[in-house]
Write a protein that holds these residues in place. Sequence first.
Motif, PDB file in Angstrom:
ATOM      1  N   GLY A 124       0.817  -1.256   0.087  1.00 17.63           N
ATOM      2  CA  GLY A 124       0.180   0.027  -0.142  1.00 17.63           C
ATOM      3  C   GLY A 124       0.878   1.236  -0.090  1.00 17.63           C
ATOM      4  N   VAL A 125       0.009   2.279  -0.630  1.00 21.17           N
ATOM      5  CA  VAL A 125       1.016   3.505  -0.554  1.00 21.17           C
ATOM      6  C   VAL A 125      -0.270   4.577  -0.107  1.00 21.17           C
ATOM      7  CG1 VAL A 125       1.923   5.332  -2.258  1.00 21.17           C
ATOM      8  CG2 VAL A 125       2.392   2.990  -2.650  1.00 21.17           C
ATOM      9  N   GLN A 126       0.309   5.483   0.876  1.00 17.29           N
ATOM     10  CA  GLN A 126      -0.664   6.510   1.344  1.00 17.29           C
ATOM     11  C   GLN A 126      -1.052   7.448   0.176  1.00 17.29           C
ATOM     12  OE1 GLN A 126       1.242   7.511   5.212  1.00 17.29           O
ATOM     13  NE2 GLN A 126      -0.742   8.078   5.643  1.00 17.29           N
ATOM     14  N   LEU A 127      -2.126   7.895   0.023  1.00 23.71           N
ATOM     15  CA  LEU A 127      -2.659   8.958  -1.080  1.00 23.71           C
ATOM     16  C   LEU A 127      -3.903   9.446  -0.681  1.00 23.71           C
ATOM     17  CD1 LEU A 127      -2.638  10.045  -3.885  1.00 23.71           C
ATOM     18  CD2 LEU A 127      -3.655   7.898  -4.644  1.00 23.71           C
ATOM     19  N   ASP A 128      -3.757  10.813  -0.643  1.00 23.91           N
ATOM     20  CA  ASP A 128      -5.067  11.545  -0.375  1.00 23.91           C
ATOM     21  C   ASP A 128      -5.276  12.309  -1.894  1.00 23.91           C
ATOM     22  OD1 ASP A 128      -7.289  13.352   0.132  1.00 23.91           O
ATOM     23  OD2 ASP A 128      -6.010  14.545   1.739  1.00 23.91           O
ATOM     24  N   VAL A 129      -6.018  11.592  -2.622  1.00 26.00           N
ATOM     25  CA  VAL A 129      -6.588  12.053  -4.139  1.00 26.00           C
ATOM     26  C   VAL A 129      -6.951  13.516  -4.019  1.00 26.00           C
ATOM     27  CG1 VAL A 129      -7.114   9.835  -4.755  1.00 26.00           C
ATOM     28  CG2 VAL A 129      -8.879  11.233  -4.227  1.00 26.00           C
ATOM     29  N   ALA A 130      -7.444  14.009  -2.826  1.00 25.51           N
ATOM     30  CA  ALA A 130      -7.769  15.586  -2.840  1.00 25.51           C
ATOM     31  C   ALA A 130      -6.613  16.421  -2.878  1.00 25.51           C
ATOM     32  CB  ALA A 130      -8.567  15.695  -1.587  1.00 25.51           C
ATOM     33  N   THR A 167      -9.036   4.123 -10.836  1.00 26.06           N
ATOM     34  CA  THR A 167      -9.339   5.044  -9.939  1.00 26.06           C
ATOM     35  C   THR A 167     -10.414   4.931  -9.213  1.00 26.06           C
ATOM     36  OG1 THR A 167     -10.277   6.062 -11.881  1.00 26.06           O
ATOM     37  CG2 THR A 167      -7.928   6.610 -11.747  1.00 26.06           C
ATOM     38  N   MET A 168     -10.590   3.898  -8.022  1.00 24.01           N
ATOM     39  CA  MET A 168     -11.677   3.590  -7.235  1.00 24.01           C
ATOM     40  C   MET A 168     -11.984   4.580  -6.003  1.00 24.01           C
ATOM     41  SD  MET A 168     -13.696   1.016  -6.913  1.00 24.01           S
ATOM     42  CE  MET A 168     -13.034  -0.226  -7.796  1.00 24.01           C
ATOM     43  N   ALA A 169     -10.933   5.469  -5.843  1.00 28.98           N
ATOM     44  CA  ALA A 169     -11.286   6.311  -4.603  1.00 28.98           C
ATOM     45  C   ALA A 169     -12.464   7.509  -4.917  1.00 28.98           C
ATOM     46  CB  ALA A 169     -10.016   7.189  -4.268  1.00 28.98           C
ATOM     47  N   GLY A 170     -13.242   7.363  -3.803  1.00 29.79           N
ATOM     48  CA  GLY A 170     -14.361   8.227  -3.993  1.00 29.79           C
ATOM     49  C   GLY A 170     -15.180   8.375  -2.706  1.00 29.79           C
ATOM     50  N   ILE A 171     -15.932   9.429  -2.452  1.00 31.60           N
ATOM     51  CA  ILE A 171     -16.923   9.612  -1.159  1.00 31.60           C
ATOM     52  C   ILE A 171     -18.580   9.685  -1.864  1.00 31.60           C
ATOM     53  CG2 ILE A 171     -15.232  10.299   0.177  1.00 31.60           C
ATOM     54  CD1 ILE A 171     -16.360  13.176  -0.179  1.00 31.60           C
ATOM     55  N   MET A 172     -19.332   9.430  -0.975  1.00 27.51           N
ATOM     56  CA  MET A 172     -20.928   9.761  -1.175  1.00 27.51           C
ATOM     57  C   MET A 172     -21.524  10.069  -0.115  1.00 27.51           C
ATOM     58  SD  MET A 172     -23.338   6.682  -2.661  1.00 27.51           S
ATOM     59  CE  MET A 172     -24.849   7.023  -3.543  1.00 27.51           C
ATOM     60  N   GLN A 173     -22.241  11.389  -0.328  1.00 29.83           N
ATOM     61  CA  GLN A 173     -22.708  11.825   1.047  1.00 29.83           C
ATOM     62  C   GLN A 173     -24.004  12.611   0.266  1.00 29.83           C
ATOM     63  OE1 GLN A 173     -21.781  11.897   3.846  1.00 29.83           O
ATOM     64  NE2 GLN A 173     -19.745  11.171   3.697  1.00 29.83           N
ATOM     65  N   PRO A 174     -25.200  12.242   1.310  1.00 34.40           N
ATOM     66  CA  PRO A 174     -26.461  12.972   1.114  1.00 34.40           C
ATOM     67  C   PRO A 174     -26.260  14.554   1.382  1.00 34.40           C
ATOM     68  CG  PRO A 174     -26.263  12.050   3.168  1.00 34.40           C
ATOM     69  CD  PRO A 174     -25.195  11.542   2.398  1.00 34.40           C
ATOM     70  N   GLU A 213     -16.036  19.096  -1.720  1.00 36.82           N
ATOM     71  CA  GLU A 213     -15.241  18.078  -1.511  1.00 36.82           C
ATOM     72  C   GLU A 213     -15.493  16.821  -2.124  1.00 36.82           C
ATOM     73  OE1 GLU A 213     -14.119  15.517   2.654  1.00 36.82           O
ATOM     74  OE2 GLU A 213     -16.046  16.427   2.494  1.00 36.82           O
ATOM     75  N   ILE A 214     -16.702  16.626  -2.576  1.00 42.56           N
ATOM     76  CA  ILE A 214     -17.286  15.453  -3.292  1.00 42.56           C
ATOM     77  C   ILE A 214     -16.546  15.756  -4.757  1.00 42.56           C
ATOM     78  CG2 ILE A 214     -19.080  14.116  -4.330  1.00 42.56           C
ATOM     79  CD1 ILE A 214     -20.652  15.006  -1.949  1.00 42.56           C
ATOM     80  N   ILE A 215     -16.654  16.765  -5.297  1.00 44.08           N
ATOM     81  CA  ILE A 215     -16.135  17.058  -6.809  1.00 44.08           C
ATOM     82  C   ILE A 215     -14.690  16.666  -6.678  1.00 44.08           C
ATOM     83  CG2 ILE A 215     -15.655  18.745  -8.407  1.00 44.08           C
ATOM     84  CD1 ILE A 215     -18.520  19.978  -7.454  1.00 44.08           C
ATOM     85  N   THR A 216     -13.747  17.546  -5.706  1.00 47.00           N
ATOM     86  CA  THR A 216     -12.261  17.274  -5.694  1.00 47.00           C
ATOM     87  C   THR A 216     -12.204  15.865  -5.398  1.00 47.00           C
ATOM     88  OG1 THR A 216     -12.359  19.317  -4.534  1.00 47.00           O
ATOM     89  CG2 THR A 216     -10.426  18.067  -4.358  1.00 47.00           C
ATOM     90  N   ILE A 217     -12.578  15.075  -4.676  1.00 45.09           N
ATOM     91  CA  ILE A 217     -12.311  13.661  -4.564  1.00 45.09           C
ATOM     92  C   ILE A 217     -12.555  12.666  -5.811  1.00 45.09           C
ATOM     93  CG2 ILE A 217     -12.572  11.673  -2.998  1.00 45.09           C
ATOM     94  CD1 ILE A 217     -12.837  13.535  -0.565  1.00 45.09           C
ATOM     95  N   ASN A 218     -13.940  12.969  -6.036  1.00 45.62           N
ATOM     96  CA  ASN A 218     -14.411  12.105  -7.182  1.00 45.62           C
ATOM     97  C   ASN A 218     -14.069  12.234  -8.458  1.00 45.62           C
ATOM     98  OD1 ASN A 218     -15.864  11.145  -4.804  1.00 45.62           O
ATOM     99  ND2 ASN A 218     -17.576  11.065  -5.483  1.00 45.62           N
ATOM    100  N   LEU A 219     -14.012  13.647  -8.677  1.00 46.54           N
ATOM    101  CA  LEU A 219     -13.741  14.168 -10.249  1.00 46.54           C
ATOM    102  C   LEU A 219     -12.429  14.600 -10.374  1.00 46.54           C
ATOM    103  CD1 LEU A 219     -15.084  14.551 -12.897  1.00 46.54           C
ATOM    104  CD2 LEU A 219     -15.649  16.512 -12.432  1.00 46.54           C
ATOM    105  N   LEU A 220     -12.045  15.579  -9.586  1.00 44.29           N
ATOM    106  CA  LEU A 220     -10.615  16.035  -9.889  1.00 44.29           C
ATOM    107  C   LEU A 220      -9.527  14.988  -9.415  1.00 44.29           C
ATOM    108  CD1 LEU A 220     -10.903  19.648  -8.646  1.00 44.29           C
ATOM    109  CD2 LEU A 220     -10.684  18.958 -10.736  1.00 44.29           C
TER     110      LEU A 220
END
Length: 243
Positions: A53-59, A83-90, A103-110
């Motif tokens: 594993g490698v530490q990574l914050d895709v944001a 590219t599996m990293a992503g978050i989902m929030q209501p 935050e959702i856009i930054t993580i999921n898309l960018l």
Amino acid sequence: MKTTGNTIFLTGGTSGIGLELARRFRDLGNTVIISGRRKDLLDRIAAEDGIDGVQLDVADPASITAAYEAVTTKYPAVNVLITMAGIMQPEDLKNHDLALAEEIITINLLGTIRTVAAFTPHLLEQQDAVIMTVSSGLAFVPLVITPTYNATKAAIHSYTQSLRHQLPLQVIELVPPAVQTTLLNQENDPHAMPLAEYADETIQLLKDNPNAEEILVTRVHFLRNAEKENRYESVVAALNSVA
């Protein structure tokens, strides 16, 4: 995509679909490297599953650059990026939380775009190179309580098509339905697909369709094909009545 003999880097691999697929790819004879934000989880998975594993914050763009350098230095044969990293929030759109939406856009898309951009020059030099993006059935029919998540997945679907036309390597879009994971607390949701069942069918589809552009388990056809089969309005209603 060949299903054995690859060196695969999979972002967001410390839980859920990412970790389950990492284990399946490992068992098929691939070298698999995962990423995540928490070093303790990466260390535990390395000890229990033998997956590096490698530490990574895709944001964080700097974190993506550092992960790219670490992975390609230790594993110069890496030829598959997932590219599996992503978050989902209501979200309540009557009271917009712009920080959450951003935050959702930054993580999921960018996060996806930046990771792909970092690895593309390396992948273009590899044999049997593959980029696998991860959208969602919700890219095609929205779950109205998660508007920004839906929008990022629709954007990934479109972005993936452009990647496929511009790059001389295989580009695959993984399109999951609702799966029993911690994403939106769906671990025990009877309407969601069991995780092991999803992983089994996904791997079988990859084996059966090595030139696939989209990986669509049977359960996601209901969403993926709703518009072209003239079922869109009824599927929107059905999906959101369940939610």
